[in-house]
Design an enzyme around this catalytic site. Structure first.
Site, PDB file in Angstrom:
ATOM      1  N   THR A  25      34.068 -29.236  79.051  1.00  9.37           N
ATOM      2  CA  THR A  25      33.913 -29.802  80.385  1.00  9.37           C
ATOM      3  C   THR A  25      35.270 -30.396  80.739  1.00  9.37           C
ATOM      4  O   THR A  25      36.167 -30.470  79.895  1.00  9.37           O
ATOM      5  CB  THR A  25      32.846 -30.915  80.425  1.00  9.37           C
ATOM      6  N   LYS A  32      35.071 -35.552  80.788  1.00  2.00           N
ATOM      7  CA  LYS A  32      34.796 -36.585  79.768  1.00  2.00           C
ATOM      8  C   LYS A  32      36.123 -37.241  79.380  1.00  2.00           C
ATOM      9  O   LYS A  32      36.735 -37.864  80.229  1.00  2.00           O
ATOM     10  CB  LYS A  32      34.057 -35.956  78.595  1.00  2.00           C
ATOM     11  N   GLU A  86      35.120 -15.568  95.795  1.00  2.76           N
ATOM     12  CA  GLU A  86      34.622 -14.769  94.657  1.00  2.76           C
ATOM     13  C   GLU A  86      35.730 -13.850  94.167  1.00  2.76           C
ATOM     14  O   GLU A  86      36.450 -13.241  94.966  1.00  2.76           O
ATOM     15  CB  GLU A  86      33.399 -13.962  95.065  1.00  2.76           C
ATOM     16  N   ARG A  88      33.930 -33.241  87.575  1.00  2.00           N
ATOM     17  CA  ARG A  88      32.801 -32.692  86.817  1.00  2.00           C
ATOM     18  C   ARG A  88      32.866 -31.172  86.863  1.00  2.00           C
ATOM     19  O   ARG A  88      32.795 -30.574  87.941  1.00  2.00           O
ATOM     20  CB  ARG A  88      31.513 -33.199  87.478  1.00  2.00           C
ATOM     21  N   TYR A 133      34.792 -19.412 100.447  1.00  6.22           N
ATOM     22  CA  TYR A 133      34.301 -18.473  99.448  1.00  6.22           C
ATOM     23  C   TYR A 133      35.493 -17.765  98.827  1.00  6.22           C
ATOM     24  O   TYR A 133      36.351 -17.250  99.551  1.00  6.22           O
ATOM     25  CB  TYR A 133      33.374 -17.431 100.082  1.00  6.22           C
ATOM     26  N   ASP A 174      33.319 -25.783  71.090  1.00  6.43           N
ATOM     27  CA  ASP A 174      32.988 -26.510  72.321  1.00  6.43           C
ATOM     28  C   ASP A 174      33.617 -27.891  72.202  1.00  6.43           C
ATOM     29  O   ASP A 174      33.120 -28.749  71.454  1.00  6.43           O
ATOM     30  CB  ASP A 174      31.466 -26.596  72.469  1.00  6.43           C
TER      31      ASP A 174
HETATM   32  N1  DSN Z   1      25.263 -34.635  78.654  1.00  7.82           N
HETATM   33  C1  DSN Z   1      26.548 -34.620  77.993  1.00  7.82           C
HETATM   34  C2  DSN Z   1      26.721 -35.794  77.110  1.00  7.82           C
HETATM   35  O1  DSN Z   1      26.339 -36.864  77.530  1.00  7.82           O
HETATM   36  O2  DSN Z   1      27.251 -35.672  76.023  1.00  7.82           O
HETATM   37  C3  DSN Z   1      26.750 -33.361  77.293  1.00  7.82           C
HETATM   38  O3  DSN Z   1      26.582 -32.320  78.195  1.00  7.82           O
END
Ligand code: DSN
Length: 425
Positions: A222, A225, A52, A231, A50, A196
């Site tokens: 994120t 990707k 925090e 993730r 933990y 974003d």
């Molecule tokens: N679910 C993602 C995508 O496939 O683009 C976006 O969060």
């Protein structure tokens, strides 16, 4: 002691996933193959801790090594994106967005984001997400003919609704996003701008897409990707917003950070700082273009006619097959894609008239333009006769050959002592 002995059911499911990832072509634009180092960084005792709070100011004892991990992640992300402030604690992209909204907006404030059905994201104001239920959301879209972002509409809606924040970014948009144009509009109505960059973060980090850092007030992403990390989520911002954002993430919307994921983020950011990463991202773009050319040559219509980034959208309207049917047929041949609504789609999100295809994962396997042309041809062959099992089996054979020529996760495949759920022929 091992997972294999202690819990053979979970072990077998994981091993079957290894086999699935190794022996299928992953063309889901939002997915990638994280490096063995990123995966190792996530599977360890940091999961016990933990922490925090933030480095040097935690609410628990024993955080000295958690601090080192989080500081490494923050410093590397700052260097990678040239950002003044970084928060690596959001568990996901949606939570990164939620942290920004809840730090600077009040429930009922107006937000202006891209329509989900035109390529936006659920957390940009969709009614079925927290973003559309806590806030009064207004959506902009694409121009009907060119299918690029309709900046006249963005500007008109901004003037009419005076949003507190404008969101630039998408989940299914194949063209370059002009963050400066968005900033001009946001400034003209005294709104914040949030970019974003979840999909294009790797391209931005490699300087192959214009960066919103220094332009937008907040940048969310994120990390899994094009960025090819674990993730998770990320917030970048101007320093002046740091204190509010820190509180917004914790204790605002989250409790303990996932320290093992933050370790994976630190490793991924270090990987992205290497020159090879830029070469990889250039190949991601080259491959998406080659795929677009191959598909066009096979007679497919593409939204906007092509791509500037890592993804493309096939418009299946004239082919007499829905996105859902196409996804299933391609899946049977070992080509993994997702159905996707296209702009002005007459079909709903469970059926759709489109497919979204991306190049990041295939590029990680080492595939280049030549393989993209072969794969475009295979997609054409499957969708020409989606119910012809013999044809699909033939394509599957070529897919397996490609997967064996461009292997991934060799060290993770257990060859003996278990039965895969997925049979590789
Ligand atoms: N679910 C993602 C995508 O496939 O683009 C976006 O969060």
């Amino acid at each position: 002691m091992s997972l294999k002995m202690d819990d053979p059911d979970v072990y077998q499911a994981i091993q079957s996933e290894v086999i699935r990832e190794k022996y299928t072509l992953n063309m889901i634009a939002s997915e990638n193959y994280a490096s063995p180092a990123v995966i190792e960084a996530q599977a360890n005792v940091l999961t016990n801790k933990y922490a925090e709070g933030y480095p040097g100011r935690r609410y628990y004892g024993g955080c000295e090594y958690a601090d080192i991990v989080e500081e490494l992640a923050i410093d590397r992300a700052k260097k990678l994106f040239g950002a003044e402030y970084v928060n690596v604690q959001p568990h996901s992209g949606s939570q990164a967005n939620m942290a920004v909204y809840f730090s600077f907006l009040k429930p009922g404030d107006t937000i202006l984001g891209m329509d989900l059905s035109h390529g936006g994201h659920l957390s940009h104001g969709s009614r079925v997400s927290f973003s559309g239920s806590f806030f009064d959301s207004v959506a902009y879209g694409l121009e009907q003919g060119s299918q690029i972002i309709d900046f006249t509409q963005v500007s008109d809606l901004a003037k009419k609704h005076r949003p507190k924040i404008i969101i630039a970014g998408a989940s299914a948009y194949p063209r370059t996003i002009d963050f400066e144009k968005f900033q001009d509009i946001a400034s003209s109505v005294d709104a914040y701008l949030m970019a974003d960059i979840a999909h294009i973060a790797g391209l931005v980090a490699a300087d192959l897409h214009p960066s919103p850092v220094g332009v937008a007030d907040f940048i969310t992403s994120t990390t899994h990707k094009t960025l090819r990390g674990p993730r998770g989520g990320l917030v970048l911002a101007k320093e002046q917003y740091g204190a509010k954002l820190d509180k917004g993430v914790f204790p605002g919307i989250q409790g303990g950070p996932l320290m093992q994921i933050i370790a994976g983020k630190a490793v991924a950011f270090a990987e992205a700082l290497k020159p090879e990463f830029r070469a990889y991202q250039q190949q991601v773009i080259n491959n998406a273009r080659a795929l677009a050319e191959g598909l066009t040559a096979s007679g497919f219509e593409l939204v906007t006619g092509g791509t500037d980034n890592h993804l493309l959208l096939i418009d299946l309207t004239s082919r007499g097959i829905s996105g859902a049917e196409a996804e299933i047929a391609l899946g049977r041949a070992g080509i993994v894609v997702n159905k996707n609504v296209i702009p002005f789609d007459k079909k709903g999100p469970k059926v759709t008239s489109g497919l979204r295809l991306g190049s990041p994962a295939l590029t990680t396997r080492g595939m280049k333009e030549k393989e993209m042309k072969v794969i475009a041809d295979l997609v054409g062959k499957v969708l020409e006769k989606p119910s012809d099992e013999k044809n699909i089996e033939k394509v599957k054979g070529i897919v397996l050959e490609l997967c064996r020529t461009f292997p991934i996760y060799e060290h993770l495949e257990q060859k003996e002592g278990w039965q895969p759920h997925i049979v590789v022929s």
